[in-house]
Scaffold this motif. Structure first.
Motif, PDB file in Angstrom:
ATOM      1  N   VAL A  70     100.517  53.520  85.368  1.00  0.00           N
ATOM      2  CA  VAL A  70     101.459  52.399  85.343  1.00  0.00           C
ATOM      3  C   VAL A  70     101.035  51.303  86.321  1.00  0.00           C
ATOM      4  O   VAL A  70     100.246  51.534  87.236  1.00  0.00           O
ATOM      5  CB  VAL A  70     102.881  52.870  85.690  1.00  0.00           C
ATOM      6  CG1 VAL A  70     103.441  53.747  84.581  1.00  0.00           C
ATOM      7  CG2 VAL A  70     102.897  53.633  87.012  1.00  0.00           C
TER       8      VAL A  70
ATOM      9  N   CYS B  43     105.998  48.361  87.491  1.00  0.00           N
ATOM     10  CA  CYS B  43     106.677  49.462  86.797  1.00  0.00           C
ATOM     11  C   CYS B  43     106.773  50.719  87.656  1.00  0.00           C
ATOM     12  O   CYS B  43     107.251  51.752  87.183  1.00  0.00           O
ATOM     13  CB  CYS B  43     105.963  49.788  85.485  1.00  0.00           C
ATOM     14  SG  CYS B  43     106.195  48.532  84.197  1.00  0.00           S
ATOM     15  N   SER B  44     106.327  50.634  88.906  1.00  0.00           N
ATOM     16  CA  SER B  44     106.374  51.829  89.762  1.00  0.00           C
ATOM     17  C   SER B  44     106.654  51.474  91.212  1.00  0.00           C
ATOM     18  O   SER B  44     106.021  51.997  92.124  1.00  0.00           O
ATOM     19  CB  SER B  44     105.050  52.604  89.663  1.00  0.00           C
ATOM     20  OG  SER B  44     103.969  51.787  90.099  1.00  0.00           O
TER      21      SER B  44
ATOM     22  N   CYS C  94     102.640  57.695  88.108  1.00  0.00           N
ATOM     23  CA  CYS C  94     103.984  58.208  88.346  1.00  0.00           C
ATOM     24  C   CYS C  94     103.869  59.690  88.653  1.00  0.00           C
ATOM     25  O   CYS C  94     103.234  60.446  87.909  1.00  0.00           O
ATOM     26  CB  CYS C  94     104.868  57.986  87.122  1.00  0.00           C
ATOM     27  SG  CYS C  94     106.480  58.809  87.228  1.00  0.00           S
TER      28      CYS C  94
ATOM     29  N   LEU D  66     111.318  54.296  84.563  1.00  0.00           N
ATOM     30  CA  LEU D  66     112.049  55.180  83.651  1.00  0.00           C
ATOM     31  C   LEU D  66     112.359  56.509  84.314  1.00  0.00           C
ATOM     32  O   LEU D  66     113.497  56.994  84.270  1.00  0.00           O
ATOM     33  CB  LEU D  66     111.238  55.395  82.367  1.00  0.00           C
ATOM     34  CG  LEU D  66     111.858  56.359  81.346  1.00  0.00           C
ATOM     35  CD1 LEU D  66     113.203  55.834  80.867  1.00  0.00           C
ATOM     36  CD2 LEU D  66     110.913  56.569  80.160  1.00  0.00           C
TER      37      LEU D  66
ATOM     38  N   ARG E  83     103.947  51.934  80.573  1.00  0.00           N
ATOM     39  CA  ARG E  83     105.393  51.727  80.515  1.00  0.00           C
ATOM     40  C   ARG E  83     105.738  50.371  79.917  1.00  0.00           C
ATOM     41  O   ARG E  83     106.390  50.277  78.893  1.00  0.00           O
ATOM     42  CB  ARG E  83     106.019  51.894  81.904  1.00  0.00           C
ATOM     43  CG  ARG E  83     106.184  53.339  82.346  1.00  0.00           C
ATOM     44  CD  ARG E  83     106.970  54.152  81.338  1.00  0.00           C
ATOM     45  NE  ARG E  83     107.165  55.541  81.771  1.00  0.00           N
ATOM     46  CZ  ARG E  83     107.422  56.525  80.939  1.00  0.00           C
ATOM     47  NH1 ARG E  83     107.477  56.301  79.634  1.00  0.00           N
ATOM     48  NH2 ARG E  83     107.596  57.767  81.384  1.00  0.00           N
TER      49      ARG E  83
ATOM     50  N   CYS F 298     107.669  55.968  88.151  1.00  0.00           N
ATOM     51  CA  CYS F 298     107.855  54.807  87.281  1.00  0.00           C
ATOM     52  C   CYS F 298     109.353  54.525  87.142  1.00  0.00           C
ATOM     53  O   CYS F 298     110.198  55.366  87.459  1.00  0.00           O
ATOM     54  CB  CYS F 298     107.204  55.034  85.918  1.00  0.00           C
ATOM     55  SG  CYS F 298     108.016  56.300  84.905  1.00  0.00           S
TER      56      CYS F 298
END
Length: 273
Positions: A182, A186-187, A175, A206, A160, A204
């Motif tokens: 990740v 980021c998670s 994720c 996103l 990510r 994650c």
């Protein structure tokens, strides 16, 4: 073939043998109308590395587990209803050939066979069972599937942020929505995905934003106020063991690193008739 084998003594003996191989750690498998159609060893792409797994194909379920003693003892039993299965043939890689993906709503993973012929045989029997079950129940093929986890060794950096490098101290996470490898930063979020688990799962950043947007859109369509979602779950540590698939990294595997699971003299798949 199913009608021919159903309610026969040989079928009952085969199912009993499978139950005995899993011992107390496995669930009972003998139910009226269930038939054991075939069995064999396939290589499963696990998080750490590909590992051999024993697979048993019944007319309504697919059972697999870890090998402790070949043809004598297995553990970490997994039972997958065939109605929930979708298959996807995959291209070869340098590490694994004759690959295909077994996709379900709760878990999706890649397996490979010893030969192209063996892969065709497995897929043919699986598809026939799935088709028969869907016709019998009137259900439509599954359309939503869990994302397969990308193996740890596929990347040395977070997929990510593309900045964090993994090391002994900087561990990898996955994720649960996209399956990407990740970093912890980021998670850090958790999201409840009832289809996968009754508890909030690591996602994650996103995917978290996408899931929040979808939840808000659904709430607005229903004319209700979106429920507040906590980004962190009390008592849920970022480095907790939720990232480890114990069935893929169990300590019961006793195979030497150089063991050859497939040889030209041995057929590891056997479909009963």
């Amino acid at each position: 073939m199913v009608d021919h084998l159903a309610n026969t003594e040989i079928n009952s003996q085969r199912i009993a043998a499978v139950e005995n191989c899993f011992g107390a750690s496995g669930q009972p498998l003998a139910v009226p109308g269930r038939v054991l159609l075939g069995e064999g060893i396939l290589t499963k792409e696990c998080r750490k590395k590909p590992k051999p797994r024993i697979f048993f194909l019944f007319n309504d379920i697919l059972v697999y587990g870890s090998i402790v003693i070949n043809k004598r003892k297995y553990n970490s039993q997994h039972i997958i209803p065939l109605e929930d299965v979708t298959l996807e043939t995959l291209p070869d890689t340098l590490q694994m050939k004759n690959r295909w993906m077994i996709k379900t709503s709760k878990k999706s993973f890649v397996v490979s066979a010893a030969s192209l012929t063996e892969r065709k045989e497995w897929i043919s029997h699986l598809e026939e069972c799935i088709r028969h079950l869907l016709t019998k129940t009137g259900r439509q093929p599954a359309t939503e599937h869990a994302a397969p986890w990308i193996p740890d060794k596929a990347t040395d950096i977070c997929m990510r942020c593309t900045q964090t490098k993994f090391s002994t101290l900087t561990r990898r996470h996955h994720c649960r929505k996209c399956g990407f490898v990740v970093c912890a930063d980021c998670s850090r979020q958790r999201f409840l995905m009832p289809r996968l688990s009754p508890k909030p799962l690591r996602v994650c950043n996103l995917c978290y934003r996408q899931l929040l947007a979808e939840k808000k859109k659904e709430a607005e369509a229903d004319g209700r106020q979106p429920e507040p979602i906590r980004s962190a779950v009390p008592g849920y540590e970022p480095s907790s063991g939720d990232d480890s698939d114990k069935s893929d990294d169990d300590k019961a595997d006793q195979w030497p690193a150089d063991t050859e699971f497939y040889t030209s003299e041995v057929s590891w798949s056997s479909f009963h008739s």
